[in-house]
Design an enzyme around this catalytic site. Structure first.
Site, PDB file in Angstrom:
ATOM      1  N   GLU A   1      40.768  46.105  38.336  1.00 19.85           N
ATOM      2  CA  GLU A   1      39.974  45.330  39.273  1.00 19.85           C
ATOM      3  C   GLU A   1      40.679  45.282  40.617  1.00 19.85           C
ATOM      4  OE1 GLU A   1      37.444  44.465  37.549  1.00 19.85           O
ATOM      5  OE2 GLU A   1      36.356  42.980  38.731  1.00 19.85           O
TER       6      GLU A   1
ATOM      7  N   GLU B   1      41.925  37.888  27.939  1.00 19.70           N
ATOM      8  CA  GLU B   1      42.454  38.145  29.284  1.00 19.70           C
ATOM      9  C   GLU B   1      41.621  37.366  30.290  1.00 19.70           C
ATOM     10  OE1 GLU B   1      42.028  42.340  29.887  1.00 19.70           O
ATOM     11  OE2 GLU B   1      42.972  42.774  27.958  1.00 19.70           O
TER      12      GLU B   1
ATOM     13  N   LYS C   1      39.222  37.092  33.441  1.00 17.45           N
ATOM     14  CA  LYS C   1      38.220  38.000  34.010  1.00 17.45           C
ATOM     15  C   LYS C   1      38.344  37.935  35.522  1.00 17.45           C
ATOM     16  CE  LYS C   1      33.393  39.362  33.562  1.00 17.45           C
ATOM     17  NZ  LYS C   1      33.047  39.510  34.965  1.00 17.45           N
TER      18      LYS C   1
ATOM     19  N   CYS D   1      40.297  19.921  80.744  1.00 19.07           N
ATOM     20  CA  CYS D   1      39.801  19.186  79.583  1.00 19.07           C
ATOM     21  C   CYS D   1      40.977  18.646  78.757  1.00 19.07           C
ATOM     22  CB  CYS D   1      38.950  20.132  78.736  1.00 19.07           C
ATOM     23  SG  CYS D   1      38.433  19.433  77.182  1.00 19.07           S
TER      24      CYS D   1
HETATM   25  P1  AMP Z   1      30.149  41.938  34.991  1.00 14.44           P
HETATM   26  O1  AMP Z   1      30.476  42.388  36.381  1.00 14.44           O
HETATM   27  O2  AMP Z   1      29.801  40.500  34.897  1.00 14.44           O
HETATM   28  O3  AMP Z   1      29.204  42.888  34.293  1.00 14.44           O
HETATM   29  O4  AMP Z   1      31.524  42.045  34.190  1.00 14.44           O
HETATM   30  C1  AMP Z   1      32.072  43.269  33.854  1.00 14.44           C
HETATM   31  C2  AMP Z   1      33.201  43.572  34.783  1.00 14.44           C
HETATM   32  O5  AMP Z   1      34.225  42.622  34.661  1.00 14.44           O
HETATM   33  C3  AMP Z   1      33.898  44.855  34.475  1.00 14.44           C
HETATM   34  O6  AMP Z   1      33.223  45.951  34.980  1.00 14.44           O
HETATM   35  C4  AMP Z   1      35.217  44.667  35.141  1.00 14.44           C
HETATM   36  O7  AMP Z   1      35.150  45.152  36.465  1.00 14.44           O
HETATM   37  C5  AMP Z   1      35.385  43.162  35.257  1.00 14.44           C
HETATM   38  N1  AMP Z   1      36.599  42.632  34.630  1.00 14.44           N
HETATM   39  C6  AMP Z   1      37.377  41.684  35.190  1.00 14.44           C
HETATM   40  N2  AMP Z   1      38.438  41.402  34.438  1.00 14.44           N
HETATM   41  C7  AMP Z   1      38.358  42.181  33.349  1.00 14.44           C
HETATM   42  C8  AMP Z   1      39.187  42.337  32.196  1.00 14.44           C
HETATM   43  N3  AMP Z   1      40.299  41.622  32.004  1.00 14.44           N
HETATM   44  N4  AMP Z   1      38.783  43.247  31.285  1.00 14.44           N
HETATM   45  C9  AMP Z   1      37.658  43.974  31.461  1.00 14.44           C
HETATM   46  N5  AMP Z   1      36.850  43.856  32.528  1.00 14.44           N
HETATM   47  C10 AMP Z   1      37.174  42.970  33.460  1.00 14.44           C
HETATM   48 ZN    ZN Z   2      36.181  19.553  77.620  1.00 15.79          ZN
END
Ligand code: AMP
Ligand code: ZN
Length: 668
Positions: free
Chosen positions: A172, A112, A114, A426
């Protein structure tokens, strides 16, 4: 109405509005006009206020509801919210995969995107959204329920009935790139520094104290995790179908695979093309697809063993400051713009970077000729994040802000962090005002752009907005390169602008804080511009969406004689200033191009062509990239096939074409 009927009415409105909301945000279409939607919403507001006994926390009105101040309380997560194990290398991914293979035998992997936002936990009891919390430290987060309720793509009540009584949905929350740019544009206009990262902005927005403000920011949400007992699905990819049916937005770009080759291809593809998405991603998440396998692998203290995030490396792009230009805005504000050695960032070529104001330049310590590091990735608007001081040329001069206006030499005045040219005459400001007046969202006078305005200005034919309506054929002809034919078109376009709807005129005046949306709102409340000019402060602030700042700005603008005179003069030239223009003449097919193929049965092609043109449309004889519609008659030829190969061309049969023409004629 008796009590029973009122209850029925309220229910009906709630149901209708929820359905429209769903259509609009989930399927990107709407059966109802914005105006009608607003009317219904207002009606519901009114009824709910009058009959509080029918209170319902899932009512669509509560999405934009009340000020709330009491949600700083923490929320304890029933199920821990984990982070993700990160990697930046494919090698590490392979090691991870080898390790999990020892514990599970047959499994598939789902990849997926991120999403780069704020993680959120949504609690649904018997299908109703009851709580929303941020991740916090994973054990407890912040209760942001009221703000989350304003997010249109989060259902307040799940659709359908196939859900367990207790559910936690995780996803998210983020700001789309478009919204982020919009918010920053507004901030810059009102003298504030722009936000630097959409994720932080989304996070800050979620914690705001004012729900109305949160609503205005239009946050988005995509969900990807379901937690609950007796779930009717057993894999991650199946869960998406259910989530979608319940009313959520879910990942659309995922792939299900197993082979490294496919997974790496997916990673590389999105690393390369991420800039095409309407939101930010900072990597790819790879998860074991089957819940059974996930539970065998379990969790460490910090993250699930069944998932890993492959993060994209953020690159800083180095370039050089070639020259610094100071732009004068419509209101006299001076904006420094760095012209840099052109470089490509996330697929777009960057030649200029805004430096916002003097404060920013001093903070970064920028010198002439400096090597600048521009941010790639997180941002869509390129931004200077650092100066490479090591590469600074000997004897380089620090940048000093201008003392005088680059256009008129007037001494600049400082207001907060910004410098202004306060000279009423101006030239730059005057031209910018005209530029705004003719722009697409304002009076939409095509063909009169920045360059043309400059030329007419230099010749002395156009120095005020009202001069536009005095322009004559001879004036244009005197400009090098302008022929009679073009002159006719330009004059016709100017003439046409007189028949614009009147919100365009309000917007075109350029009253501070009065954008397109507010202009439309104003025309709903004031039948003509004279009523607006004499409106009281209280009347203005009584309008939903118009606060103190806007009301004050409108009052100030019209208290100045020069502005009032400008409006009077514009009206004298015949520009529409009312909601009910007499002699309304407009071109409903403006900007639309047609091509015909085959024989029409109701009229000759020539007559059809005249009809389209009388409504402002254009007819081509051959297929090209400008075509919007092809009208297909009997014994049609190869044009149809050509059109079918092109995207975005609508195919009309003769009956539908006739209906469109008749309908548009009535509108006219
Ligand atoms: P990090 O903030 O780098 O620790 O990454 C973890 C976070 O990525 C999770 O807590 C989610 O909020 C976010 N995240 C974004 N997309 C996804 C996804 N497809 N699956 C799981 N987590 C995701
Ligand atoms: Zn001016």
């Amino acid at each position: 109405m008796d009590h029973h009927n009122i209850k029925k009415k309220i229910h009906k409105l709630r149901k209708e509005l929820s359905e429209y909301n769903y259509q609009y945000y989930m399927m990107d279409h709407s059966e109802i006009s914005d105006y009608d939607f607003d009317q219904k919403l207002k009606k519901l507001f009114f009824l709910e206020k009058k009959y509080p006994e029918f209170y319902d926390p899932t009512s669509p009105t509560l999405r934009i509801g009340v000020d709330n101040t009491s949600y700083n309380d923490p929320i304890h997560h029933q199920y821990k919210m984990y982070s993700l194990k990160n990697t930046y290398s494919k090698k590490e991914f392979i090691i991870w995969k080898k390790r999990i293979k020892k514990y599970i035998s047959s499994f598939s992997l789902i990849c997926e995107l991120k999403y780069d936002g704020v993680s959120i936990n949504l609690i649904y009891k018997n299908g109703f959204l009851t709580h929303a919390g941020t991740r916090g430290d994973g054990i407890k987060g912040e209760n942001v329920t009221e703000n989350v309720r304003t997010i249109p793509s989060i259902p307040l009540q799940l659709r359908g009935n196939k859900y367990p009584p207790y559910l936690e949905i995780r996803g998210e929350i983020f700001l789309s790139k478009k919204n982020f740019i919009y918010i920053n544009k507004k901030r810059i206009k009102s003298g504030k520094n722009p936000y630097s990262h959409p994720r932080n902005t989304a996070s800050g927005t979620l914690k705001m104290k004012n729900t109305q403000e949160v609503y205005k920011r239009s946050l988005s949400c995509i969900v990807y995790t379901v937690i609950g007992n007796h779930l009717p699905f057993h894999t991650q990819n199946k869960s998406f179908q259910y989530l979608q049916n319940w009313g959520f937005k879910v990942p659309k770009k995922f792939i299900l695979g197993f082979k490294n080759k496919d997974i790496f291809q997916y990673i590389d593809y999105w690393n390369k093309w991420k800039h095409l998405l309407s939101y930010h991603i900072d990597g790819i998440v790879i998860k074991v697809n089957e819940y059974k396998n996930q539970s065998i692998l379990g969790y460490t203290n910090k993250y699930p063993r069944w998932a890993i995030a492959y993060k994209f490396k953020q690159k800083l792009s180095e370039t050089n400051l070639l020259k610094l230009k100071f732009q004068v805005g419509r209101t006299g504000i001076i904006t420094p713009v760095a012209h840099v050695r052109p470089i490509k960032i996330s697929g777009t070529k960057i030649k200029k970077v805004a430096l916002y104001n003097d404060h920013f330049i001093q903070k970064m310590g920028i010198h002439y000729g400096d090597t600048l590091l521009l941010e790639k990735g997180g941002n869509i608007i390129p931004k200077v994040t650092k100066v490479n001081v090591k590469k600074r040329l000997k004897n380089a001069y620090p940048i000093n802000f201008l003392k005088k206006c680059p256009s008129c030499d007037h001494l600049l005045t400082k207001n907060k962090k910004f410098f202004f040219c306060k000279n009423k005459n101006c030239p730059s400001q005057k031209r910018k005002k005209i530029q705004h007046f003719v722009s697409e969202k304002a009076m939409n006078i095509k063909g009169i752009g920045k360059k043309m305005i400059k030329k007419l200005y230099q010749k002395g034919y156009l120095s005020e907005i009202t001069d536009l309506y005095k322009l004559k054929s001879e004036d244009f002809i005197k400009i090098y390169g302008v022929k009679k034919k073009l002159t006719d078109v330009l004059l016709k376009n100017i003439e046409k602008s007189k028949y614009n709807s009147y919100h365009r005129l309000i917007y075109a005046l350029g009253i501070p804080h009065v954008g397109e949306y507010i202009s439309k709102k104003l025309t709903e409340h004031f039948v003509n511009i004279h009523f607006l000019i004499s409106a009281s402060y209280d009347h203005l602030t009584s309008i939903l969406g118009i606060g103190k700042k806007i009301a004050e700005s409108i009052k100030t603008y019209f208290s100045i004689d020069k502005n009032k005179n400008l409006v009077e003069k514009i009206i004298q030239y015949g520009v529409n200033f009312t909601q009910y223009p007499i002699n309304k003449k407009f071109y409903p097919l403006e900007g639309k191009s047609f091509v015909f193929t085959g024989k029409l049965s109701h009229m000759t092609r020539n007559i059809a062509k005249n009809k389209v043109e009388s409504l402002g449309g254009r007819v081509f004889n051959t297929v090209n990239n400008k075509i919007h519609f092809i009208v297909v008659g009997k014994n049609f030829g190869s044009k149809l096939e050509k059109c079918m190969k092109k995207k975005n061309i609508k195919i009309l049969n003769e009956d539908i074409f006739m209906k469109i023409i008749e309908h548009k004629k009535k509108e006219k």
